[in-house]
Structures are given as C-alpha cells and as structure tokens.
Design an enzyme around this catalytic site. Structure first.
Site, PDB file in Angstrom:
ATOM      1  N   ASP A   5      -0.554   3.529 -11.956  1.00  0.00           N
ATOM      2  CA  ASP A   5       0.608   2.808 -11.627  1.00  0.00           C
ATOM      3  C   ASP A   5       1.390   2.025 -12.620  1.00  0.00           C
ATOM      4  O   ASP A   5       0.749   2.276 -13.905  1.00  0.00           O
ATOM      5  CB  ASP A   5       0.049   1.576 -10.562  1.00  0.00           C
ATOM      6  CG  ASP A   5      -1.240   1.254 -10.860  1.00  0.00           C
ATOM      7  OD1 ASP A   5      -1.762   1.231 -12.088  1.00  0.00           O
ATOM      8  OD2 ASP A   5      -1.990   0.681 -10.193  1.00  0.00           O
ATOM      9  N   ASN A  24      -8.537  -7.392  -2.480  1.00  0.00           N
ATOM     10  CA  ASN A  24      -8.034  -7.059  -1.048  1.00  0.00           C
ATOM     11  C   ASN A  24      -8.295  -5.850  -0.731  1.00  0.00           C
ATOM     12  O   ASN A  24      -7.859  -5.378   0.305  1.00  0.00           O
ATOM     13  CB  ASN A  24      -6.604  -7.538  -0.856  1.00  0.00           C
ATOM     14  CG  ASN A  24      -5.531  -6.865  -1.687  1.00  0.00           C
ATOM     15  OD1 ASN A  24      -6.206  -5.804  -2.407  1.00  0.00           O
ATOM     16  ND2 ASN A  24      -4.224  -7.055  -1.815  1.00  0.00           N
ATOM     17  N   HIS A  66      -7.131  -2.975  -2.444  1.00  0.00           N
ATOM     18  CA  HIS A  66      -6.297  -1.959  -2.917  1.00  0.00           C
ATOM     19  C   HIS A  66      -6.897  -0.987  -4.034  1.00  0.00           C
ATOM     20  O   HIS A  66      -7.947  -1.451  -4.819  1.00  0.00           O
ATOM     21  CB  HIS A  66      -4.998  -2.756  -3.623  1.00  0.00           C
ATOM     22  CG  HIS A  66      -5.012  -3.435  -4.582  1.00  0.00           C
ATOM     23  ND1 HIS A  66      -4.488  -4.514  -4.934  1.00  0.00           N
ATOM     24  CD2 HIS A  66      -5.809  -3.102  -6.103  1.00  0.00           C
ATOM     25  CE1 HIS A  66      -4.611  -4.890  -6.401  1.00  0.00           C
ATOM     26  NE2 HIS A  66      -5.270  -4.167  -6.876  1.00  0.00           N
ATOM     27  N   GLU A 101      -1.440  -1.633  -1.221  1.00  0.00           N
ATOM     28  CA  GLU A 101      -1.905  -2.834  -0.690  1.00  0.00           C
ATOM     29  C   GLU A 101      -2.365  -2.426   0.697  1.00  0.00           C
ATOM     30  O   GLU A 101      -1.996  -1.529   1.202  1.00  0.00           O
ATOM     31  CB  GLU A 101      -0.722  -3.790  -0.846  1.00  0.00           C
ATOM     32  CG  GLU A 101      -0.338  -4.121  -2.291  1.00  0.00           C
ATOM     33  CD  GLU A 101      -1.321  -5.046  -3.162  1.00  0.00           C
ATOM     34  OE1 GLU A 101      -2.405  -4.907  -2.915  1.00  0.00           O
ATOM     35  OE2 GLU A 101      -1.083  -5.639  -4.108  1.00  0.00           O
TER      36      GLU A 101
HETATM   37  C1  F6R Z   1      -4.913  -0.719 -12.132  1.00  0.00           C
HETATM   38  C2  F6R Z   1      -5.195  -0.492 -10.560  1.00  0.00           C
HETATM   39  C3  F6R Z   1      -5.581  -1.728  -9.710  1.00  0.00           C
HETATM   40  C4  F6R Z   1      -6.813  -2.371 -10.499  1.00  0.00           C
HETATM   41  C5  F6R Z   1      -7.202  -3.455  -9.610  1.00  0.00           C
HETATM   42  C6  F6R Z   1      -8.496  -4.305 -10.220  1.00  0.00           C
HETATM   43  O1  F6R Z   1      -4.255   0.230 -12.514  1.00  0.00           O
HETATM   44  O2  F6R Z   1      -4.805   0.597 -10.220  1.00  0.00           O
HETATM   45  O3  F6R Z   1      -6.050  -1.154  -8.467  1.00  0.00           O
HETATM   46  O4  F6R Z   1      -7.714  -1.240 -10.758  1.00  0.00           O
HETATM   47  O5  F6R Z   1      -6.143  -4.111  -9.224  1.00  0.00           O
HETATM   48  O6  F6R Z   1      -8.146  -4.842 -11.200  1.00  0.00           O
HETATM   49  P1  F6R Z   1      -9.175  -5.703 -12.439  1.00  0.00           P
HETATM   50  O7  F6R Z   1     -10.042  -4.288 -13.021  1.00  0.00           O
HETATM   51  O8  F6R Z   1      -8.451  -6.103 -13.400  1.00  0.00           O
HETATM   52  O9  F6R Z   1     -10.052  -6.349 -11.529  1.00  0.00           O
END
Ligand code: F6R
Length: 233
Positions: free
Chosen positions: A66, A128, A130, A135
């Site tokens: 992303d 959550n 994702h 989301e």
């Molecule tokens: C990042 C991504 C997100 C993160 C998720 C967890 O490229 O795709 O899905 O993996 O938000 O974020 P952290 O690792 O910061 O807890």
C-alpha cells in the site's frame, strides 16, 4: 494454518531466514512487502545478513501492499521513504524492480501482480483486522483500490506523525483478492492490541468485518505471534 508463538527476536530471525533461503534458491523471487512497525525487525535481519553474507537481491522483484494517497512519495512518512530507509537503500536491490500501487491507476497494479505472482507475502495486521489497508467491510473479491482509512487506523498510525491531523485519510491498497493469490503468506503480529484480530482469524468464521479472516482460505499461511498477540487464543 500454522501458528508459531515465540519471542519477537526469534520471529524476526525465523521469517528473515525463510526469505533469505527463498532468495538464494530463486534469485528472481517476488516478495510482497509490508510497512509499519511489525516488519522492521525482519528487515533489520535481512540487512545484517546482506552485509555479512552478500545475499544477492539484484534480480528480486518486490510489490508493496500500500501507499498513502495524499502524501508525496518523498514525504518522510510515505511508504516509498519507509522502504528506502528501512530496506532498499541497504541491500543491492534494483529500484526498477520495486513496485508500489499506482496512485493514478490502482487496477494496473492488480494486472502487474497477475504477471508476477508473489512468492512470499509478509503481512502485519491492523488492530481492527485490516491487512494491507483493506479496512473492515472490504469485499473479499477486491482488487487494488482507493481506500478511506478507518479512524482506528489513523489513530494507530498517529505515532509516526506529529499529530493525528497529519495522518493521511486516503490510501491505495492491494486488494484482498490480490493478497490471497500469493503462493506463501506469513503474518506477524506483536502486542496485545492485535489479540482480537488474531482470535477472529484463528477461532472465528470468515467475515468481511474482519478482513484478515480471508487468510483462512489460503493453503500455506503461517502466523508468527508474540505472547501478547496470542493471548486470546
Ligand atoms: C502496512 C500495512 C498494514 C500494517 C498494519 C499494522 O503496509 O499494510 O496492514 O501491516 O497496519 O501496522 P503496524 O505493523 O505498524 O502495527
């Protein structure tokens, strides 16, 4: 779905060793990469190994999950910058082989992924549920698309910015149907704030309210969890 519960540093070693083995056996391996706090330790291990053993990334191809829509790629919190700072500038990867979702034409990323099927996808998970920035409520058939970030995601990511007001509201993410096509998926979760999402994945039913539960469909997933993330299992 295999579940491994271990200390963070052991998990970083196990996951990086799998990537290193893959890249050594297939120099043109296609890696799906994540950003955020979770994979940083894995990237550190890859860099250490590259410095010590010269593992060759010159032909490796990467696809990031992303990118924020409303940040310049050169912004210090863009995922382009994150990848350059935390991995790409420290190994001998060819930047021409690294890919991020096209902010102007998201669907083209799905077409590209169809031409280069991901061999190894590393995932974190949002509190959550994702994955990527898919989301809750995202259809399991989704391809690469624009998203409006959930307020909980913006709060979770505010730690990387000066204040929550600076956290972007929009992003482009690989879709769930793109992610699930990877040949191998490794999801890492650290910390108690991931425990509910992990419980839904392991013990719950498939549900678009918990996007991570799509991984139940995949034949070759390993979850690497610390004690806290596994605390509700
Ligand atoms: C990042 C991504 C997100 C993160 C998720 C967890 O490229 O795709 O899905 O993996 O938000 O974020 P952290 O690792 O910061 O807890």
């Amino acid at each position: 779905m295999k579940i491994v519960i271990n200390e963070k540093h052991e998990i970083n070693k196990l996951v990086s060793n799998e990537i290193i083995r893959l890249v050594k056996s297939n120099p043109k391996a296609v890696l799906g990469l994540a950003t955020g706090g979770t994979p940083l330790g894995v990237y550190e291990e890859l860099i250490k190994d590259h410095q010590e053993n010269q593992t060759d990334y010159s032909q490796v191809i990467t696809f990031n999950l992303d990118e924020y829509y409303d940040l310049e790629p050169t912004h210090k919190e863009s995922y382009h910058t994150y990848m350059n700072d935390n991995l790409f500038s420290k190994i001998n990867i060819n930047l021409d082989n690294t890919h991020f979702p096209d902010l102007n034409n998201p669907e083209s990323y799905t077409n590209l992924l169809e031409q280069h099927r991901v061999d190894f996808q590393i995932l974190g998970v949002g509190s959550n549920g994702h994955i990527g920035f898919n989301e809750p409520g995202t259809p399991f058939e989704s391809i690469t698309h624009y998203v409006t970030l959930a307020e909980s995601t913006r709060k979770d990511n505010a730690r990387f910015f000066n204040s929550i007001d600076e956290v972007p509201t929009k992003a482009v993410t690989m879709g769930l149907n793109d992610i699930i096509k990877s040949k191998r998926i490794v999801l890492i979760a650290f910390g108690a704030n991931k425990a509910q999402a992990i419980k839904q994945l392991v013990d719950g039913a498939e549900s678009e309210n918990w996007p991570v539960t799509i991984l139940k469909r995949h034949p070759y997933v390993t979850l690497y969890l610390d004690k806290e993330a596994a605390s509700l299992l």
